[in-house]
Scaffold this active site. Structure first.
Site, PDB file in Angstrom:
ATOM      1  CD  GLU A   1      -3.271   0.141   0.504  1.00  0.00           C
ATOM      2  OE1 GLU A   1      -2.952   1.181  -0.121  1.00  0.00           O
ATOM      3  OE2 GLU A   1      -4.446  -0.241   0.633  1.00  0.00           O
TER       4      GLU A   1
ATOM      5  CG  ASP B   1      -6.244   8.432   5.844  1.00  0.00           C
ATOM      6  OD1 ASP B   1      -5.984   8.865   6.969  1.00  0.00           O
ATOM      7  OD2 ASP B   1      -6.950   9.067   5.039  1.00  0.00           O
TER       8      ASP B   1
ATOM      9  N   GLY C   1      -7.658   3.019   7.351  1.00  0.00           N
ATOM     10  CA  GLY C   1      -7.431   1.580   7.423  1.00  0.00           C
ATOM     11  C   GLY C   1      -8.487   0.764   6.695  1.00  0.00           C
TER      12      GLY C   1
ATOM     13  CB  THR D   1      -8.209   1.025   1.399  1.00  0.00           C
ATOM     14  OG1 THR D   1      -9.020   2.189   1.239  1.00  0.00           O
ATOM     15  CG2 THR D   1      -7.876   0.441   0.045  1.00  0.00           C
TER      16      THR D   1
ATOM     17  CE  LYS E   1      -2.643  11.102   5.566  1.00  0.00           C
ATOM     18  NZ  LYS E   1      -3.775  11.753   4.844  1.00  0.00           N
TER      19      LYS E   1
ATOM     20  NE  ARG F   1      -2.203   8.526  -9.647  1.00  0.00           N
ATOM     21  CZ  ARG F   1      -2.896   8.043  -8.598  1.00  0.00           C
ATOM     22  NH1 ARG F   1      -2.256   7.630  -7.523  1.00  0.00           N
ATOM     23  NH2 ARG F   1      -4.207   7.971  -8.637  1.00  0.00           N
TER      24      ARG F   1
HETATM   25  P1  IMP Z   1      -7.966   4.468   3.930  1.00  0.00           P
HETATM   26  O1  IMP Z   1      -8.933   3.466   3.394  1.00  0.00           O
HETATM   27  O2  IMP Z   1      -8.657   5.617   4.624  1.00  0.00           O
HETATM   28  O3  IMP Z   1      -6.887   3.862   4.804  1.00  0.00           O
HETATM   29  O4  IMP Z   1      -7.283   5.157   2.697  1.00  0.00           O
HETATM   30  C1  IMP Z   1      -6.352   4.521   1.965  1.00  0.00           C
HETATM   31  C2  IMP Z   1      -6.166   5.155   0.591  1.00  0.00           C
HETATM   32  O5  IMP Z   1      -6.552   6.525   0.558  1.00  0.00           O
HETATM   33  C3  IMP Z   1      -4.694   5.135   0.287  1.00  0.00           C
HETATM   34  O6  IMP Z   1      -4.311   3.922  -0.307  1.00  0.00           O
HETATM   35  C4  IMP Z   1      -4.563   6.333  -0.627  1.00  0.00           C
HETATM   36  O7  IMP Z   1      -4.822   5.961  -1.970  1.00  0.00           O
HETATM   37  C5  IMP Z   1      -5.617   7.305  -0.173  1.00  0.00           C
HETATM   38  N1  IMP Z   1      -5.028   8.335   0.708  1.00  0.00           N
HETATM   39  C6  IMP Z   1      -5.143   8.442   2.045  1.00  0.00           C
HETATM   40  N2  IMP Z   1      -4.460   9.494   2.519  1.00  0.00           N
HETATM   41  C7  IMP Z   1      -3.876  10.059   1.447  1.00  0.00           C
HETATM   42  C8  IMP Z   1      -2.998  11.195   1.279  1.00  0.00           C
HETATM   43  O8  IMP Z   1      -2.593  11.908   2.213  1.00  0.00           O
HETATM   44  N3  IMP Z   1      -2.608  11.453  -0.001  1.00  0.00           N
HETATM   45  C9  IMP Z   1      -2.991  10.704  -1.062  1.00  0.00           C
HETATM   46  N4  IMP Z   1      -3.796   9.644  -0.956  1.00  0.00           N
HETATM   47  C10 IMP Z   1      -4.240   9.325   0.292  1.00  0.00           C
HETATM   48 MG    MG Z   2      -5.418   7.885  -4.110  1.00  0.00          MG
END
Ligand code: IMP
Ligand code: MG
Length: 182
Positions: A105, A109, A111, A113, A137, A171
């Protein structure tokens, strides 16, 4: 969306910092999964699209055979808000049953995903399943996910570069930068 030149974005992690940390993670992975005639194959499964640069660098720094595959879960769209609604957009091409599998990954963030993708991969009966993330994060975590290989813990700021985007921009930056709020 403000039109910010990437030069105006503050650097959080330099390309050099990233490179040396990726080398350390690769060394640990190599130690945890040494090549041997009876070892299962080692698969790195990248979560598209944010992990592609990390995956490419990590795979080349690991000193043994690895195979690559990809999954893609729905992202935030163009917003910076997280969601517990994870949709699978792309599944694996290959059967990973019996393999040592590392989900790769860009950032964990909330978690959600990583949790959904770990469940999916776990249902395919791998021999082992680990999670590698370049960024963590941690202060934003809503669901617990076990991180086996972590590059850096970062503060609660939206970051771009080294694969990570905002609305598909930034990116290809070599370092990781902070997108100003608002
Ligand atoms: P989660 O499901 O909230 O943990 O988010 C995971 C996905 O959100 C990551 O794999 C990223 O693609 C995207 N993401 C979360 N925070 C950021 C960030 O600060 N910058 C860019 N993408 C982010
Ligand atoms: Mg993204």
């Amino acid at each position: 969306m403000p039109l910010v030149a990437s030069d105006d974005l503050k650097i959080l992690l330099t390309a050099q910092q990233i490179e040396s940390r990726v080398a350390e993670l690769a060394e640990r992975i190599g130690r945890d999964f040494p090549a041997s005639p009876h070892a299962p194959p080692l698969w790195l499964v990248g979560a598209l699209k944010g992990s592609v640069f990390f995956l490419a660098d990590l795979a080349r720094a690991i000193d043994r055979d690895v195979s690559l595959d990809f999954v893609q879960a729905s992202s935030y769209g163009d917003s910076t808000e997280t969601s517990s609604n994870v949709r699978l957009l792309r599944d694996l091409d290959h059967d990973i049953a019996g393999a040592d599998v590392i989900l790769v990954e860009d950032i964990v963030d909330s978690g959600h995903t990583a949790q959904a993708l770990l469940r999916l991969l776990g249902s395919r009966k791998p021999h082992t399943l680990k999670l590698a993330t370049l960024l963590d994060k941690m202060s934003r975590r809503a669901v617990e996910v076990p991180i086996d290989y972590r590059g850096f813990e970062i503060p609660d700021r939206f970051v771009v570069g080294y694969g990570m985007d905002h609305a598909e921009r930034y990116r290809n930056l070599r370092d990781i930068r902070i997108l100003p709020a608002g």
